[in-house]
Design an enzyme around this catalytic site. Structure first.
Site, short mmCIF file in Angstrom:
data_model
loop_
_atom_site.label_atom_id
_atom_site.label_comp_id
_atom_site.label_asym_id
_atom_site.label_seq_id
_atom_site.Cartn_x
_atom_site.Cartn_y
_atom_site.Cartn_z
N GLY A 88 3.91 2.89 11.90
CA GLY A 88 2.82 3.00 10.94
C GLY A 88 2.80 1.85 9.96
O GLY A 88 1.73 1.34 9.61
N LYS B 169 -0.30 -0.52 10.56
CA LYS B 169 -1.37 -0.05 9.67
C LYS B 169 -1.16 -0.41 8.20
O LYS B 169 -2.05 -0.96 7.56
CB LYS B 169 -1.51 1.48 9.81
CG LYS B 169 -1.83 1.92 11.24
CD LYS B 169 -1.90 3.42 11.38
CE LYS B 169 -2.15 3.82 12.83
NZ LYS B 169 -2.26 5.29 13.00
N GLU C 130 0.93 12.40 9.82
CA GLU C 130 0.48 11.25 9.04
C GLU C 130 0.99 9.96 9.67
O GLU C 130 2.03 9.93 10.33
CB GLU C 130 0.96 11.35 7.59
CG GLU C 130 0.40 12.55 6.83
CD GLU C 130 -1.10 12.44 6.55
OE1 GLU C 130 -1.66 11.36 6.75
OE2 GLU C 130 -1.69 13.45 6.13
N CYS C 131 0.25 8.87 9.42
CA CYS C 131 0.61 7.58 10.00
C CYS C 131 1.26 6.65 8.99
O CYS C 131 1.81 5.62 9.36
CB CYS C 131 -0.64 6.90 10.55
SG CYS C 131 -1.87 6.51 9.29
N GLY C 132 1.19 6.97 7.69
CA GLY C 132 1.78 6.11 6.68
C GLY C 132 0.78 5.47 5.75
O GLY C 132 1.15 4.95 4.70
#
Length: 571
Positions: A163, A167, A271-273
């Site tokens: 992440g 991202k 969640e991805c961060g």
């Protein structure tokens, strides 16, 4: 407002992400350089408490939250987007308040092809000021070579590292590069999406800047209703059962009764961060009512015996695909598909869009309307929805004149807003050409008359091709009945019985007539038929292929050419 703005500037400068400018030159310091930023300082917490108190009375009104943010931060705001299933809502809302708001989109390098196309569609439709961010230092290939396929690992550390690389760092760097630098970031997070988001306040502080969530209190139904009322395009994967979309390797369609977030990251993480700094695994899946989507079914259609263009016409048999021509004012052909419900009325959105078309004066620009009857999977609209992969109505098929001349394919437009902008732009271009023509042929009456006759002839040819295809299918059915009847009677049909399997293919590379396919005809390339009876059968087919007089004359001319070439002539 002045105190909040000044405080935001001080905090943004003081809490900038470490390592943002010094770069990452080796794998050894990657984890340190991507470490999460520090938490908000005590004065930030006091300021946030005051802001959230201000937002509490209006937090259920996204536009009011956006207006408050615009005023509180003097317009110095940006927004992030994933171009996911529900991204169109905040994009549409934010661009109403600030049309040129910077929109930052992180391209991880692993997005589905449908997301890239959807991003382009929304960018064109809403006129977005789009900034695309990616990690140029850690490309997908380099990441996989050093760390492997991190998404296949179950530990939270690997998930967090993925992440941050794919991202968090690209997002931070893209925001840092904006001028003037935004003090607040808008995000489309909603409380109902994950456990972490359920506890988020309307405004927070993350990664060196304030973060406002205008959609925090919107429900799934409210989001769907907003997209319907504003004719916003839907993500193509929504019709395939996706209720949330991220990277291709970590997203899948939802199953009945499944929590939608379990379709992301293999159900291990939520969640991805980008929005929270912890990556705790999900303890156990929770059952939830599955989201519903409109599914249009249709029977598989056998391909026509004659090669028809475009391919969609050949595969679906919907005549409007071959006969709807480009409008003179716009240079664009348009087919509208409307849904007919169980009670015999059109769906609410179809009626709303139809009313808007009349109000906007675009009725003459819609060439044809096809109906998708929910009780009849063989209705033209249902077949088109199935072929083009569209699950919501109404939708539109468009084709410009150049593509039409090349017998090219139709394109799907899922929202009326997008269609209107496309047609209005096309009409303006057509008008500009008409007012300032550069082509001298535009003034030549002989040329223009011939062009008009040519267009009419194209229509007649298209109709004749479709009629031949339909007659061919009917003829095949009759021949099958004949064979079945003969079989029931225990007899064999006479060899010279003038039936054949389908119409002839008259288009060959040499331009010469080719023999029709079927057991009664020679398979050689010599263009010789075995019997005159088969030629007479072919002749009868041509004459009976259509009932229209002007098509009969063309058929008789073709018949005369066949007779002259293949039938014995009297000495």
């Amino acid at each position: 407002m002045a105190s909040a703005l000044a405080a935001a500037v001080r905090l943004a400068r003081r809490q900038a992400m470490p390592g943002a400018k010094r770069g990452i030159h080796s794998a050894s310091n990657l984890r340190q350089s991507l470490a999460p930023v520090s938490a908000a300082a005590p004065d930030t917490n006091a300021l946030l408490a005051r802001m959230n108190e201000d937002l509490q009375p209006i937090e259920h009104d996204p536009l009011a939250v956006l207006r408050w943010t615009m005023e509180e931060f003097d317009g110095r705001m940006a927004m992030s987007t994933s171009f996911g299933i529900q991204s169109a809502v905040l994009l549409h809302l934010a661009t109403q308040i600030k049309p040129d708001i910077p929109v930052v989109w992180v391209d991880t390098g692993y997005l589905p092809a449908e997301t890239y196309r959807y991003a382009q569609e929304l960018t064109d439709t809403l006129g977005l000021n789009l900034h695309v961010a990616s990690n140029e230092r850690w490309t997908p290939a380099r990441m996989e070579a050093i760390y492997g396929k991190l998404w296949e690992k179950d530990d939270a550390e690997s998930h967090g590292l993925y992440g941050r690389m794919r991202k968090v760092e690209p997002m931070h760097n893209a925001l840092a590069a904006l001028e003037p630098n935004p003090l607040v970031l808008l995000s489309g997070l909603r409380a109902s999406q994950t456990k972490a988001r359920a506890n988020m306040p309307p405004i927070g502080f993350q990664q060196g800047r304030f973060k406002v969530l205008p959609l925090l209190r919107m429900t799934d139904d409210a989001v769907a209703d907003y997209m319907d009322r504003n004719d916003l395009p839907f993500h193509p994967l929504q019709s395939k059962g996706y209720v949330t979309v991220g990277d291709w390797h970590s997203s899948r369609p939802v199953e009945e009764g499944e929590d939608p977030r379990n379709t992301r990251f293999g159900g291990k993480f939520q969640e991805c961060g980008l929005h929270v700094e912890a990556h705790d695994p999900v303890e156990a899946p929770q059952a939830a009512a599955g989201a519903t989507s409109i599914v249009v079914e249709s029977k598989a259609q056998d391909g026509p015996e004659l090669p028809l263009k475009p391919e969609s016409l050949q595969k679906t048999g919907v005549k409007a695909l071959g006969l709807t021509r480009a409008n003179k004012e716009t240079g664009v052909a348009v087919i509208m598909v409307k849904k007919l419900t169980e009670d015999g009325s059109y769906c609410r959105k179809c009626n709303d869009v139809a009313e808007k078309i009349v109000t906007d004066g675009l009725s003459d620009w819609i060439g044809e309307t096809c109906v998708a009857d929910v009780l009849d999977s063989t209705s033209e609209g249902a077949i088109l929805a199935k072929h083009f992969g569209v699950a919501t109505a109404p939708f539109f098929l468009v084709r410009d004149r150049e593509t039409e001349d090349e017998e090219g394919e139709w394109q799907v437009v899922r929202s009326y807003l997008q269609l209107r902008k496309k047609l209005e732009k096309a009409a303006e271009e057509q008008l500009a050409v008409a007012e300032h023509p550069e082509d001298p042929l535009a003034f030549d009456s002989v040329y223009q008359d011939t062009l008009k006759n040519s267009e009419q002839l194209k229509m007649q040819v298209a109709q004749l091709q479709i009629d031949l295809r339909d007659k061919s299918r009917h003829l095949q059915d009759l021949e099958a009945n004949l064979k079945a009847r003969a079989h029931d009677l225990g007899v064999t049909p006479h060899h010279n019985h003038p039936t054949f399997l389908g119409p002839p293919d008259l288009s060959t590379s040499s331009g010469r007539l080719a023999p029709p396919a079927g057991p009664l005809y020679s398979s050689s390339r010599s263009l010789q038929f075995p019997t005159t009876a088969s030629i007479r059968g072919l002749a009868r087919f041509f004459v009976s292929a259509t009932s229209e007089p002007h098509f009969r004359s063309s058929a008789r001319s073709t018949l005369a050419a066949i007779r002259e070439r293949f039938l014995p002539q009297p000495s």
